[in-house]
Scaffold this motif. Structure first.
Motif, PDB file in Angstrom:
ATOM      1  N   LYS A 191       5.695 -13.214 -34.304  1.00 57.29           N
ATOM      2  CA  LYS A 191       7.045 -13.428 -33.778  1.00 57.29           C
ATOM      3  C   LYS A 191       7.044 -13.378 -32.249  1.00 57.29           C
ATOM      4  N   ARG A 192       6.340 -12.426 -31.681  1.00 50.58           N
ATOM      5  CA  ARG A 192       6.259 -12.344 -30.208  1.00 50.58           C
ATOM      6  C   ARG A 192       5.535 -13.550 -29.609  1.00 50.58           C
TER       7      ARG A 192
ATOM      8  N   TYR B 239       5.381 -16.497 -30.952  1.00 49.16           N
ATOM      9  CA  TYR B 239       6.251 -17.655 -31.105  1.00 49.16           C
ATOM     10  C   TYR B 239       7.386 -17.639 -30.080  1.00 49.16           C
ATOM     11  N   ASP B 240       7.960 -16.479 -29.822  1.00 46.99           N
ATOM     12  CA  ASP B 240       9.040 -16.392 -28.824  1.00 46.99           C
ATOM     13  C   ASP B 240       8.559 -16.886 -27.458  1.00 46.99           C
TER      14      ASP B 240
ATOM     15  N   HIS C 233       7.943 -20.651 -27.670  1.00 48.37           N
ATOM     16  CA  HIS C 233       9.200 -21.396 -27.663  1.00 48.37           C
ATOM     17  C   HIS C 233       9.797 -21.472 -26.255  1.00 48.37           C
TER      18      HIS C 233
ATOM     19  N   THR D 180       6.685 -23.734 -35.556  1.00 45.07           N
ATOM     20  CA  THR D 180       7.952 -23.185 -36.049  1.00 45.07           C
ATOM     21  C   THR D 180       7.899 -23.035 -37.564  1.00 45.07           C
TER      22      THR D 180
END
Length: 113
Positions: free
Chosen positions: A79-80, A82-83, A86, A95
């Protein structure tokens, strides 16, 4: 010689402005060139980091999908990544992989013996 001194005395302010304007122009061009070069370098760094993050998200997905589960620390890590990915402009296959990975169970399925 007296005429030259009178001319210099009467027009020294104008010449001072010419010199200052010239120096500012040269400085501006030099600074503008450096900023353009830095922008190109920063764009390359951004693209490189984005590619590395995308690669790591894909590797994490492959690793945890082979295991059949993803522990909470793995989900948090993805998640980190990907953040950051993004924010850098990435938004494609990573995604979908991130969403699938976050939907995985956090512990392995119990085996029947």
């Amino acid at each position: 010689m007296k005429e030259i001194l009178q001319y210099v005395d009467a027009h020294w302010v104008e010449w001072l402005f010419v010199v200052i304007s010239t120096l500012l122009g040269v400085g501006y061009r030099r600074l503008s060139k450096q900023m353009k070069e830095e922008k190109v370098k920063n764009e390359a760094i951004k693209d490189g980091i984005q590619a590395l993050l995308r690669d790591r998200i894909i590797q994490s997905y492959n690793h945890y999908s082979d295991k059949g589960y993803c522990p909470i620390y793995g989900k948090e890590n993805v998640k980190r990544m990907y953040d950051a990915y993004h924010v850098l402009g990435g938004n494609d296959v990573a995604t979908q992989l991130k969403d699938k990975l976050l939907a995985m169970p956090e512990e392995p399925a119990e085996r029947e013996e």
